[in-house]
Every structure is written in C-alpha cells, then in structure tokens.
Design a protein around this motif. Structure first.
Motif, mmCIF file in Angstrom:
data_model
loop_
_atom_site.group_PDB
_atom_site.id
_atom_site.type_symbol
_atom_site.label_atom_id
_atom_site.label_comp_id
_atom_site.label_asym_id
_atom_site.label_seq_id
_atom_site.Cartn_x
_atom_site.Cartn_y
_atom_site.Cartn_z
ATOM 1 N N ASP A 250 1.155 -1.193 0.358
ATOM 2 C CA ASP A 250 0.195 -0.412 0.094
ATOM 3 C C ASP A 250 1.443 1.358 -0.023
ATOM 4 O O ASP A 250 0.755 2.373 -0.314
ATOM 5 C CB ASP A 250 -1.612 -0.222 1.172
ATOM 6 N N PHE B 193 -5.658 3.440 -2.095
ATOM 7 C CA PHE B 193 -6.886 3.077 -1.714
ATOM 8 C C PHE B 193 -6.840 2.935 -0.243
ATOM 9 O O PHE B 193 -7.968 2.242 0.332
ATOM 10 C CB PHE B 193 -7.151 1.901 -2.324
ATOM 11 N N LEU C 39 -9.125 -4.614 0.120
ATOM 12 C CA LEU C 39 -8.240 -4.244 -0.367
ATOM 13 C C LEU C 39 -7.071 -4.537 -0.437
ATOM 14 O O LEU C 39 -6.748 -3.983 -1.464
ATOM 15 C CB LEU C 39 -8.042 -3.340 1.443
#
Length: 382
Positions: free
Chosen positions: A245, A252, A337
């Motif tokens: 991430d 996101f 996710l």
C-alpha cells in the motif's frame, strides 16, 4: 557513468536476499537496500553474551521440500533443533503443544488415543449441537470454529486468551478462517511441526543471509521512499518487498497489521525455562510468550556452558504508522483492499513484488524461498 544495476532490491530480508542470490548465479548485478541498519529483515539475529537473539521473534526453519532444505544447508549447515513448545494455562499448569496425548492426559487423564478421541468427539458434538440449535450451519467466527475442532476444555485453557491477546479482539469477533485447522495428534509427540526437516542455521540466521547476499552490493540505512526517484533510476528493474500500500501511496487506504513489542532481558541463570518457547494463554498475562534464545542452538548439558541466558517477552500491539508491521489482518476489509493493490502491482512490468508485506500474507521461511525459486523457474530472463 557506471552501468546500471539489473535489480534494485528493496529489502534485505529472506525474499530479497534469496532473489539476489539466484540473480547473481545468472550474472545479474544487484543493489540491495534496506531502511534498517542490518540485513536479514525479521530473521536478523543480534548477539548478546555469545547467544544469538532472534530480535524480531522466534524463527524456526521447517519444510518437507528436500530441495529447499538442501539449498539452505548449502549456504550454511543447520542444527537439529526441534520445536516443542509448552503453554502456561490460566490455571497455572503447564501443557504440551501441539495438542497431543500428553496434553489430553494432563487435561482429562485419558491414557489411550481412543479415550482421547471419545472425549474430543463429545465436546465437538456439543459445540455443533449448540450451533444447530441457534440455526447456524457453519461457524461464524473463530470461537465457534475452534469449539467444533477441539472442544471447550482445550479452547478455554489454551486458545481463547492467547488468541485474543494476539489479535486484540474477542474470538467471537474474529473470522473463522483464521483457525480453520488445529494440529491435533493422538500420539505422545511434542514436535510442533510435522515437516520432514527443521532446524536453525548453526551460528544464527545472519550467516544464511550473508551467504545469500554474496556478490551483491548492499546499502543499509536507506529508505526507498525518501529518495524513490533516484534509487529507482539505478536499476533496470525493482524487486520490492516492502508494504504494497505504501508503494502505491496508499491510493485505496492503509492495510492493517498487528505488531509486537519485545522486552529482552539478560539473566544470570544458565537455564531459565528449560525450552526455547513458552506460551502464556491467560488473558491476565500481558505477553503471549517468552523466548529463551540459547535453546535454539544449545542442547542438553551444553546449555550450562554459558552461565547466563537471554529471554524475550513478546507483547502484541496494535499497529500504527511508524512501528514495525508484523501480521497481516486478513479480514474481509483488508483482503478486499489487498486485492485492489495486487491488481495495481500486476500493471507494473518493471517491478517484482514479493514477501510478507508486498503480498500482504503470512509466510513461513521455506515458502518464501520456494516462491523466489518459482519466479526464476518460470522466467529465464530474470
């Protein structure tokens, strides 16, 4: 101007080091960077009084894949360590792990596998009947799943408190898939793993990683994200083992983790607890386990050759930015996710993502090495 590297490897842990080794055998030039001041990632060992301290928690290498076992032993010989942890339960009693005949004898007084199986089945059936009475066909949470697998007695003594400490949530609030399987053995065998091979590198994991990184350039205390553009320009391709991430600037949102805080103490006692790993399953004890590091590499009377010992208490903690992420929280929200981030990763032709943080999954060590092997076997151009 110096020719570019073939690979910039972000992270000097086991995935990055193994990739660097296999790339070097293909005459590729690798620059390995890490934001920490040491190589090895979470398998790094720190010396204290001649003892190799597993600084980021206990790591026991185990596999049934002979090729992987032969590979790591070609780097450094491994010892014969066998993982046989014990647990201190809320009642103060000691129990053997994994759940086996020694455990069941201590809890129920049963002396034969058939007696133990009868007791297990009685308690499993009780859990299933209760679910059916509530109109539930499949376990909805970890507690229901555990009760159908092992019954209430073992669950209350050895699972509930430990798990709730580990995850910081009630078992009834945790997803069932976390505990789909529980090792249950109807034998008097305290070996935690069922793999063919297990052990610890003689002299510690640093020797393994050092050997893997031979032939590569290494740059420590280097944060990829603080100089991303320049570092990326140094190589044709990137091998990224950090948080996926973060690589995509949290497009996101942030993935969640559980973390661990370690409290390490040197004690003037050659043998503090008699084994490497002791779990504490009571919710009243703030730590989940105590590791006595010398037992990973000292056996029998050799434990007493060193008059001191070093222990580490492990305290589970909520993860926040700025502290080390350890365990992915693989619930529905985070898995969804992660799927979106993995889809982005597939669109990066010059970046290879791998390892615990980049794939957002819990990895044992042998599968990490196997994953790197599979990459090189499927692409002769690496």
């Amino acid at each position: 101007m110096k020719e570019k590297y073939d690979y910039l490897i972000v992270g000097a842990g086991l995935f990055g080091a193994t990739f660097a080794h296999l790339a070097s055998t293909r005459h590729r030039r690798c620059l390995v960077i890490d934001k920490r001041n040491h190589i090895g990632g979470n398998i790094y060992c720190q010396q204290d009084n001649g003892i190799n301290i597993h600084r980021y928690g206990a790591h026991i290498f185990h596999t049934s894949d002979k090729r992987i076992w032969d590979f790591v032993n070609s780097m450094v010989p491994f010892n014969r360590y066998t993982n046989s942890p014990v647990a201190v339960a809320p009642n103060g009693e000691l129990y053997n792990l994994p759940f086996n005949m020694n455990t069941f004898y201590k809890i129920w007084g049963v002396k034969s596998p058939s007696e133990a199986l009868q007791k297990l089945n009685e308690q499993r059936c009780e859990a299933i009947k209760k679910m059916e009475a509530d109109g539930v066909k499949e376990p909805r949470n970890l507690e229901e799943q555990a009760l159908t697998l092992i019954g209430r007695d073992v669950y209350e003594l050895l699972i509930k408190g430990y798990t709730e400490k580990q995850w910081g949530r009630k078992c009834s609030d945790l997803p069932a898939f976390i505990i789909r399987r529980l090792p249950v053995r109807l034998t008097f065998d305290n070996n935690y793993f069922s793999d063919t091979y297990q052990g610890i590198p003689i002299g510690g994991y640093n020797k393994l990683v050092e050997k893997l990184l031979e032939g590569s350039d290494i740059q420590l205390d280097t944060d990829f994200f603080k100089d991303r553009e320049h570092l990326s320009s140094l190589a044709h391709k990137i091998v990224f083992t950090g948080k996926i991430d973060e690589f995509f600037n949290y497009r996101f949102g942030m993935l969640e983790y559980r973390s661990v805080r370690f409290e390490t103490e040197t004690i003037n006692n050659p043998n503090v607890q008699g084994c490497a790993v002791v779990n504490y399953t009571s919710s009243d004890v703030p730590y989940t386990r105590i590791i006595e590091h010398k037992h990973f590499e000292s056996f029998g009377d050799s434990v007493y050759e060193n008059p001191v010992s070093v222990i580490s208490r492990e305290y589970p903690a909520e993860w926040n930015p700025g502290i080390e992420p350890f365990y992915p929280v693989n619930d529905q929200r985070n898995n969804s996710l992660n799927t979106r981030y993995q889809e982005l990763a597939q669109k990066e032709p010059n970046v290879i993502f791998g390892g615990r943080l980049a794939e957002y999954r819990y990895y044992d060590m042998a599968p990490v090495i196997a994953k790197v092997f599979s990459l090189f076997e499927s692409d002769t151009n690496l």
